[in-house]
Design an enzyme around this catalytic site. Structure first.
Site, PDB file in Angstrom:
ATOM      1  N   LEU A 124       0.819  -1.214   0.000  1.00 21.15           N
ATOM      2  CA  LEU A 124       0.000   0.000   0.000  1.00 21.15           C
ATOM      3  C   LEU A 124       0.855   1.268   0.000  1.00 21.15           C
ATOM      4  O   LEU A 124       0.731   2.104  -0.868  1.00 21.15           O
ATOM      5  CB  LEU A 124      -0.940  -0.004   1.202  1.00 21.15           C
ATOM      6  CG  LEU A 124      -2.038  -1.072   1.174  1.00 21.15           C
ATOM      7  CD1 LEU A 124      -2.902  -0.962   2.408  1.00 21.15           C
ATOM      8  CD2 LEU A 124      -2.894  -0.945  -0.070  1.00 21.15           C
ATOM      9  N   ALA A 129       8.649   6.599   5.206  1.00 28.98           N
ATOM     10  CA  ALA A 129      10.018   6.594   5.703  1.00 28.98           C
ATOM     11  C   ALA A 129      10.177   5.513   6.766  1.00 28.98           C
ATOM     12  O   ALA A 129      11.265   5.070   7.044  1.00 28.98           O
ATOM     13  CB  ALA A 129      10.353   7.958   6.286  1.00 28.98           C
ATOM     14  N   GLU A 130       9.062   5.078   7.333  1.00 34.26           N
ATOM     15  CA  GLU A 130       9.154   4.262   8.531  1.00 34.26           C
ATOM     16  C   GLU A 130       8.694   2.825   8.398  1.00 34.26           C
ATOM     17  O   GLU A 130       9.267   1.931   9.001  1.00 34.26           O
ATOM     18  CB  GLU A 130       8.340   4.944   9.641  1.00 34.26           C
ATOM     19  CG  GLU A 130       8.979   4.764  10.985  1.00 34.26           C
ATOM     20  CD  GLU A 130       8.126   5.318  12.104  1.00 34.26           C
ATOM     21  OE1 GLU A 130       7.221   6.115  11.833  1.00 34.26           O
ATOM     22  OE2 GLU A 130       8.385   4.930  13.246  1.00 34.26           O
ATOM     23  N   VAL A 179       6.534  -0.492   6.026  1.00 32.10           N
ATOM     24  CA  VAL A 179       5.921  -1.017   4.809  1.00 32.10           C
ATOM     25  C   VAL A 179       4.611  -1.688   5.202  1.00 32.10           C
ATOM     26  O   VAL A 179       4.504  -2.297   6.271  1.00 32.10           O
ATOM     27  CB  VAL A 179       6.826  -2.041   4.067  1.00 32.10           C
ATOM     28  CG1 VAL A 179       7.932  -1.329   3.328  1.00 32.10           C
ATOM     29  CG2 VAL A 179       7.394  -3.073   5.011  1.00 32.10           C
ATOM     30  N   LYS A 194       1.434  -4.280   8.959  1.00 33.74           N
ATOM     31  CA  LYS A 194       2.286  -3.084   8.955  1.00 33.74           C
ATOM     32  C   LYS A 194       3.575  -3.407   9.689  1.00 33.74           C
ATOM     33  O   LYS A 194       3.558  -3.746  10.879  1.00 33.74           O
ATOM     34  CB  LYS A 194       1.559  -1.922   9.636  1.00 33.74           C
ATOM     35  CG  LYS A 194       2.420  -0.673   9.743  1.00 33.74           C
ATOM     36  CD  LYS A 194       1.617   0.540  10.171  1.00 33.74           C
ATOM     37  CE  LYS A 194       2.508   1.769  10.202  1.00 33.74           C
ATOM     38  NZ  LYS A 194       1.767   2.997  10.473  1.00 33.74           N
ATOM     39  N   ASP A 210      -1.228  12.812  11.609  1.00 31.60           N
ATOM     40  CA  ASP A 210      -1.124  12.798  10.149  1.00 31.60           C
ATOM     41  C   ASP A 210      -2.524  12.750   9.532  1.00 31.60           C
ATOM     42  O   ASP A 210      -2.838  11.893   8.719  1.00 31.60           O
ATOM     43  CB  ASP A 210      -0.285  11.596   9.698  1.00 31.60           C
ATOM     44  CG  ASP A 210       0.116  11.675   8.228  1.00 31.60           C
ATOM     45  OD1 ASP A 210       0.029  12.769   7.639  1.00 31.60           O
ATOM     46  OD2 ASP A 210       0.494  10.626   7.663  1.00 31.60           O
TER      47      ASP A 210
END
Lengths: 190, 339
Positions: A3, A7-8, A10, A20, A107
């Site tokens: 998806l 930076a942190e 996948v 995740k 976010d």
């Protein structure tokens, strides 16, 4: 299916389960790296559950292992494709509930809000944290308004609708929305 | 771009004057305030600057003259208007105003943080970088977007260099702390867990500094220095990587005195390699505070009409880089780079 590749972490989906995984960073000392990824994974799972307890629809957590979370995959459409005044007002209500519970999403974008079976789900708590300051809440709302402005033509109406919903559910709403204006002037968090 | 500018830096301990043109640094003369013990005392630093202002200005003019550049060739005077120690800033501003009036040329007020970024863009191949600026007082991640340098992340309390200095002082090491901490860290054998504080895109170092000091009770100086560095640098590299991911840029520029640390450079280099980004470090004289960077950004601003009247040249100890209208970068810069 992959998806996102931030930076942190996948993110992939297997048999309707979203996985995740926080990826190792080789610039960091291994011991420190493992500690951070583990702590954040745990914190994220906790925030997702706390948010749901506060009335915000979020994915159900199935399993946490080291730096991997397995959770419910919300099959739906991102709000950025379907948003209108009515949905924006509903978002305002959800964010109010989240903030009242002492949670900052970190976010908030219309890509992290998913419409599924007429319910709006909030996803990706990777940058979330517990805080009740006006500043943190203001930044949270500001980030959302920025995505309205950059991706939606009717952003002014959407913002007004959001504020209606946010005020309805949250006693400190006026103070936060006042701070949002101030944050905007600072030109930060672009 | 054309012109010759004399710039004066004096936000903290280094008083430095330089003359530059668009090609290179023509002359630079500096004099550092060195506290006999402890850290920078703002008043004493300002007194130092007042005492040596005429020395560095005369010196730089003389040095330039030997290279064929006269005082009458200077098109503008620039000075570090902030952020910095108020008393130091006022001293330097006074010197700059006097020079501008006596040479009858315009005055340019320069943001110190942006001068670090621009001298890096000048002296390395970086064109549109994410900049990690880490010094004593400042710790910021900056990148250009739509007419401004945006602050993508920054310290919520003290600068990273300052955190090192505070620790060094309690540990009985000299000032500045960074180089000694780096030295001790090389001979460490254990990592001691210390608080890692990244809040969204922002950083906090003061708790880390305190925890490192407390850890000295039960651990060796070597191990504490090592753990302090590893923790603090991982924090700044993480925020730099996030800014890269967020902006889609593919260059990282390192700026500020803490950038002299080899372990920090190594970590940034690894991160950039893994993301396929280029990593740039200017030569040492342009990393810490220097007059050349103030003169150079002064030149860019002078050239784009960004000058101020003496009456409106107040210093600003809390001058934010995102308050500056970036007149020297063309408005279509980003479109041109993307196409």
């Amino acid at each position: 299916m992959n998806l996102t590749n931030g930076a942190e972490a996948v993110v992939r989906v297997e048999d309707g389960v979203l996985i995740k995984e926080r990826v190792p960073k080789s610039y960091r000392l291994k011991e420190l790296d493992e500690r951070i990824r583990k702590e954040r994974t745990k914190a994220e799972a906790r925030l997702i559950s706390e948010a749901r307890r506060a009335g915000v629809p979020t994915p159900i957590i199935y399993d946490i292992e080291n730096s991997t979370i397995k959770m419910q995959y919300i099959d739906g459409i991102a709000l950025k494709h379907v948003i209108d005044d009515d949905l924006s007002e509903q978002i305002g209500i959800l964010v109010a509930e989240l903030h009242a519970a002492g949670i900052i999403h970190g976010d908030l974008t219309t890509s992290n809000l998913i419409l599924s079976n007429d319910k709006i789900y909030m996803i990706d708590f990777g940058l979330s944290f517990f805080e009740s300051s006006v500043e943190a809440r203001g930044v949270d709302v500001h980030v959302l308004f920025r995505t309205f402005e950059s991706t939606h033509r009717d952003h002014e109406r959407l913002i007004a609708a959001f504020c209606r919903g946010y005020r309805k559910e949250f006693a400190q709403a006026d103070e936060v929305l006042e701070r949002v204006k101030e944050i905007e002037k600072r030109g930060r968090y672009a | 771009m054309k012109g010759t500018v004399l710039g004066i830096e004096g936000t903290a301990w280094n008083l430095s004057a330089a003359i530059v043109n668009e090609k290179d640094v023509i002359a630079e003369v500096s004099d550092m305030y060195r506290p006999p013990t402890g850290g920078i005392h703002p008043r004493e630093a300002a007194q130092h600057h007042a005492k040596y202002a005429s020395y560095v200005v005369k010196g730089v003019l003389e040095e330039a003259k030997q290279k064929g550049v006269d005082a009458s060739d200077i098109d503008a005077i620039s000075f570090s208007q902030g952020p910095g120690l108020g008393a130091c800033l006022r001293t330097v501003a006074t010197a700059a105003r006097m020079l501008a009036i006596s040479l009858d040329v315009p005055l340019v007020g320069v943001n110190h943080c942006l001068a670090h970024v621009e001298v890096g863009r000048w002296k390395t191949p970086a064109t549109d970088p994410v900049t990690l600026y880490v010094s004593g007082a400042n710790s910021q991640v900056l990148a250009y977007r739509m007419g401004r340098y945006r602050v993508f992340g920054e310290t919520l309390d003290i600068g990273l260099g300052n955190a090192f200095d505070k620790f060094a002082r309690s540990a009985g090491l000299g000032h500045p702390g960074g180089p000694q901490i780096e030295q001790f860290a090389r001979n460490a054998s254990n990592y001691i867990p210390l608080p890692y504080v990244v809040k969204g895109m922002d950083l906090s170092f003061s708790g880390l500094s305190t925890a490192a000091t407390a850890a000295l009770k039960d651990n060796s100086m070597e191990d504490v220095c090592y753990s302090f560095q590893e923790t603090a640098f991982a924090m700044v590299v993480e925020v730099t990587e996030r800014a890269l991911a967020h902006t889609g840029k593919n260059e990282v520029l390192l700026a500020g005195g803490v950038g002299a640390n080899m372990r920090l450079r190594e970590m940034l280099d690894i991160m950039c390699n893994e993301r396929g980004a280029n990593f740039y470090v200017p030569e040492k004289r342009f990393m810490g505070d220097n007059g050349a960077m103030i003169a150079y950004l002064g030149l860019l601003m002078y050239d784009s009409g960004n000058v101020i009247d003496v009456e409106n040249s107040h210093v600003n100890p809390n001058f934010r880089p995102d308050d500056v209208d970036v007149t020297w970068i063309p408005r279509d810069f980003e479109e041109v780079r993307q196409s």
